[in-house]
Write a protein that holds these residues in place. Structure first.
Motif, PDB file in Angstrom:
ATOM      1  N   HIS A 110     -52.702  47.812  64.369  1.00 58.17           N
ATOM      2  CA  HIS A 110     -52.031  49.271  63.609  1.00 58.17           C
ATOM      3  C   HIS A 110     -50.375  48.370  63.164  1.00 58.17           C
ATOM      4  O   HIS A 110     -50.443  47.204  64.082  1.00 58.17           O
ATOM      5  N   GLY A 111     -50.111  48.775  62.309  1.00 53.32           N
ATOM      6  CA  GLY A 111     -48.732  48.652  61.993  1.00 53.32           C
ATOM      7  C   GLY A 111     -47.555  48.442  60.675  1.00 53.32           C
ATOM      8  O   GLY A 111     -48.452  49.316  59.784  1.00 53.32           O
ATOM      9  N   ILE A 112     -47.284  48.043  60.470  1.00 47.91           N
ATOM     10  CA  ILE A 112     -46.326  48.182  59.432  1.00 47.91           C
ATOM     11  C   ILE A 112     -45.509  46.944  58.345  1.00 47.91           C
ATOM     12  O   ILE A 112     -45.890  45.801  58.952  1.00 47.91           O
ATOM     13  N   PHE A 127     -41.064  56.646  61.760  1.00 48.64           N
ATOM     14  CA  PHE A 127     -41.939  57.837  60.862  1.00 48.64           C
ATOM     15  C   PHE A 127     -43.084  57.620  61.067  1.00 48.64           C
ATOM     16  O   PHE A 127     -44.050  58.020  61.740  1.00 48.64           O
ATOM     17  N   CYS A 128     -43.196  55.937  60.413  1.00 53.69           N
ATOM     18  CA  CYS A 128     -44.753  55.575  60.966  1.00 53.69           C
ATOM     19  C   CYS A 128     -44.727  55.307  62.241  1.00 53.69           C
ATOM     20  O   CYS A 128     -46.068  55.256  62.564  1.00 53.69           O
ATOM     21  N   ALA A 129     -43.901  54.305  63.256  1.00 49.58           N
ATOM     22  CA  ALA A 129     -44.667  54.810  64.935  1.00 49.58           C
ATOM     23  C   ALA A 129     -45.203  56.278  64.559  1.00 49.58           C
ATOM     24  O   ALA A 129     -46.325  55.974  65.650  1.00 49.58           O
ATOM     25  N   GLU A 130     -44.700  57.379  64.736  1.00 47.86           N
ATOM     26  CA  GLU A 130     -45.245  58.519  65.280  1.00 47.86           C
ATOM     27  C   GLU A 130     -46.381  58.963  64.453  1.00 47.86           C
ATOM     28  O   GLU A 130     -47.438  59.226  65.207  1.00 47.86           O
ATOM     29  N   LEU A 131     -46.985  58.538  63.449  1.00 45.03           N
ATOM     30  CA  LEU A 131     -48.001  58.527  62.252  1.00 45.03           C
ATOM     31  C   LEU A 131     -48.867  58.107  62.540  1.00 45.03           C
ATOM     32  O   LEU A 131     -50.392  58.348  62.936  1.00 45.03           O
ATOM     33  N   LEU A 132     -48.684  56.800  62.995  1.00 47.00           N
ATOM     34  CA  LEU A 132     -49.662  55.898  63.839  1.00 47.00           C
ATOM     35  C   LEU A 132     -50.424  56.180  65.036  1.00 47.00           C
ATOM     36  O   LEU A 132     -51.571  56.263  64.846  1.00 47.00           O
ATOM     37  N   ALA A 133     -49.981  56.693  65.879  1.00 51.60           N
ATOM     38  CA  ALA A 133     -50.329  57.385  67.092  1.00 51.60           C
ATOM     39  C   ALA A 133     -50.522  58.631  66.542  1.00 51.60           C
ATOM     40  O   ALA A 133     -51.545  58.275  67.399  1.00 51.60           O
ATOM     41  N   ARG A 134     -50.456  59.010  66.360  1.00 50.96           N
ATOM     42  CA  ARG A 134     -51.082  60.529  65.610  1.00 50.96           C
ATOM     43  C   ARG A 134     -52.140  60.338  65.454  1.00 50.96           C
ATOM     44  O   ARG A 134     -53.403  61.526  65.635  1.00 50.96           O
ATOM     45  N   HIS A 135     -52.117  59.793  64.364  1.00 52.13           N
ATOM     46  CA  HIS A 135     -53.354  59.463  63.670  1.00 52.13           C
ATOM     47  C   HIS A 135     -54.172  58.263  63.790  1.00 52.13           C
ATOM     48  O   HIS A 135     -55.011  58.258  62.816  1.00 52.13           O
ATOM     49  N   ALA A 136     -54.063  58.024  64.598  1.00 47.02           N
ATOM     50  CA  ALA A 136     -54.720  56.782  65.266  1.00 47.02           C
ATOM     51  C   ALA A 136     -56.317  56.614  65.021  1.00 47.02           C
ATOM     52  O   ALA A 136     -56.646  56.034  64.838  1.00 47.02           O
ATOM     53  N   ASP A 137     -57.365  58.159  65.132  1.00 45.17           N
ATOM     54  CA  ASP A 137     -58.431  58.312  66.104  1.00 45.17           C
ATOM     55  C   ASP A 137     -59.178  59.039  64.549  1.00 45.17           C
ATOM     56  O   ASP A 137     -60.270  59.663  64.646  1.00 45.17           O
ATOM     57  N   ALA A 175     -47.689  52.032  56.262  1.00 47.49           N
ATOM     58  CA  ALA A 175     -48.505  51.842  57.488  1.00 47.49           C
ATOM     59  C   ALA A 175     -50.246  51.785  57.173  1.00 47.49           C
ATOM     60  O   ALA A 175     -50.422  52.442  56.602  1.00 47.49           O
ATOM     61  N   SER A 176     -50.359  51.183  58.716  1.00 46.47           N
ATOM     62  CA  SER A 176     -52.252  51.508  58.289  1.00 46.47           C
ATOM     63  C   SER A 176     -52.440  50.837  60.064  1.00 46.47           C
ATOM     64  O   SER A 176     -51.701  50.656  60.713  1.00 46.47           O
ATOM     65  N   TRP A 177     -53.905  50.727  60.092  1.00 45.44           N
ATOM     66  CA  TRP A 177     -54.434  50.962  61.141  1.00 45.44           C
ATOM     67  C   TRP A 177     -55.514  49.434  60.364  1.00 45.44           C
ATOM     68  O   TRP A 177     -56.396  49.634  59.632  1.00 45.44           O
TER      69      TRP A 177
END
Length: 330
Positions: A110-112, A127-137, A175-177
């Motif tokens: 994942h990353g920006i 903002f990106c850090a929190e949502l990358l983790a929250r929606h990782a799966d 940001a994306s995965w």
């Protein structure tokens, strides 16, 4: 105008900054500004990709300008692992960025991603850090936008939440995965055979998404593959993906002007849009579903005014009716 929010560090207690990819070419003065914002976020892993110079006869300054961009990698002055990808040839503004993003996601899950003209507000990173983790799966969530075109009535559009979901992937700071990017296809294989049913969205927005398909075909056929974000947007639409959209505009595109490849009009109403600072803790929307209001916001700015698509839809409908009648007479 450019960002009006104060230049401060991310809020205390915010998640660590994710890995960041910076994509540069020949605008070191802009690249320095972006690097200064990244310095505030202090990622522990930073990727820098710089495309190669073009033909020196037509672009005599490229060698010097790309050299200055490459030298910026040595100015990273916080504890950070820096990885570079300096191209010896010019890949262009289609292959260059997409190859860099593929390189990035081959090493990070994942990353920006920030290009050299996309100036983020400092709150963009947490903002990106929190949502990358929250929606990782959450496989249906494929993209996190940083830019929302600074609408006049965000409270109404976003219903009081910190973000919402739409179908449109905006590439001015995002940001994306790796799980999402693996579906990217630069050549958009199969687009010719795609039927209207490929789009899950109903109503007028469906016609706008069909129009985007036509725009991708036109661009790939006539402009020598000088883009990558059209293909990524189509990938997200084709898969029915969701894109997170912030209720606060977190990115200002500084790259409008004569030296730009695509964004040449500095008077454009989305040029150098004002940014704001996202408030924490985030107010989470209750469910993952696309918002028609946010869809309209992005589609109007990215694909054009809705009235032109209504006219196209009506004309297509009339032609279809006339075609059926003609077939019945023969």
């Amino acid at each position: 105008m450019s960002s009006e929010s104060p230049i401060t560090a991310p809020p205390a207690g915010s998640p660590a900054c994710p890995p960041v990819l910076l994509i540069w070419f020949n605008r070191p003065d802009l690249a320095i500004q972006i690097l200064d914002r990244v310095r505030l976020a202090r990622p522990t892993r930073l990727y820098i990709a710089v495309d190669g110079a073009r033909d020196p006869e037509g672009h005599p300054r490229d060698v010097e300008l790309t050299r200055r961009c490459k030298e910026l990698a040595a100015s990273v002055d916080w504890p950070c692992e820096v990885r570079t990808r300096f191209s010896g040839v010019n890949q262009g503004c289609g292959r260059g960025p997409s190859n860099a993003i593929t390189w990035f996601f081959s090493q990070e899950d994942h990353g920006i991603i920030l290009e050299d003209d996309c100036l983020p507000d400092p709150s963009f990173f947490p903002f990106c850090a929190e949502l990358l983790a929250r929606h990782a799966d959450h496989e249906d969530v494929m993209h996190i936008n940083g830019n929302n075109f600074a609408p006049e009535n965000p409270e109404t559009i976003y219903e009081g939440y910190s973000y919402g979901f739409a179908r449109y992937a905006q590439a001015w700071g995002w940001a994306s995965w790796a799980r999402a990017w693996k579906h990217f296809d630069y050549e958009v294989s199969g687009i010719q055979e795609d039927s209207p049913e490929v789009f899950a969205t109903a109503g007028l927005d469906r016609f706008r998404q069909q129009a985007h398909r036509e725009r991708v075909l036109s661009t790939l056929g006539e402009h020598h593959h000088d883009v990558w974000d059209y293909q990524w947007q189509y990938c997200v639409l084709r898969r029915g993906g969701l894109c997170i959209s912030p209720a606060v505009n977190l990115i200002s595109n500084l790259g409008f002007g004569e030296d730009a490849t695509h964004t040449k009009d500095p008077t454009c109403n989305v040029a150098c849009a004002s940014t704001g600072s996202m408030k924490f803790p985030l107010k989470q929307p209750p469910e993952r579903r696309e918002s028609p209001a946010i869809n309209r916001l992005y589609a109007d700015k990215m694909l054009g005014d809705a009235s032109r698509y209504r006219k196209k839809a009506i004309k297509r409908w009339i032609r279809g009716i006339l075609g059926i009648k003609k077939a019945a007479k023969s």
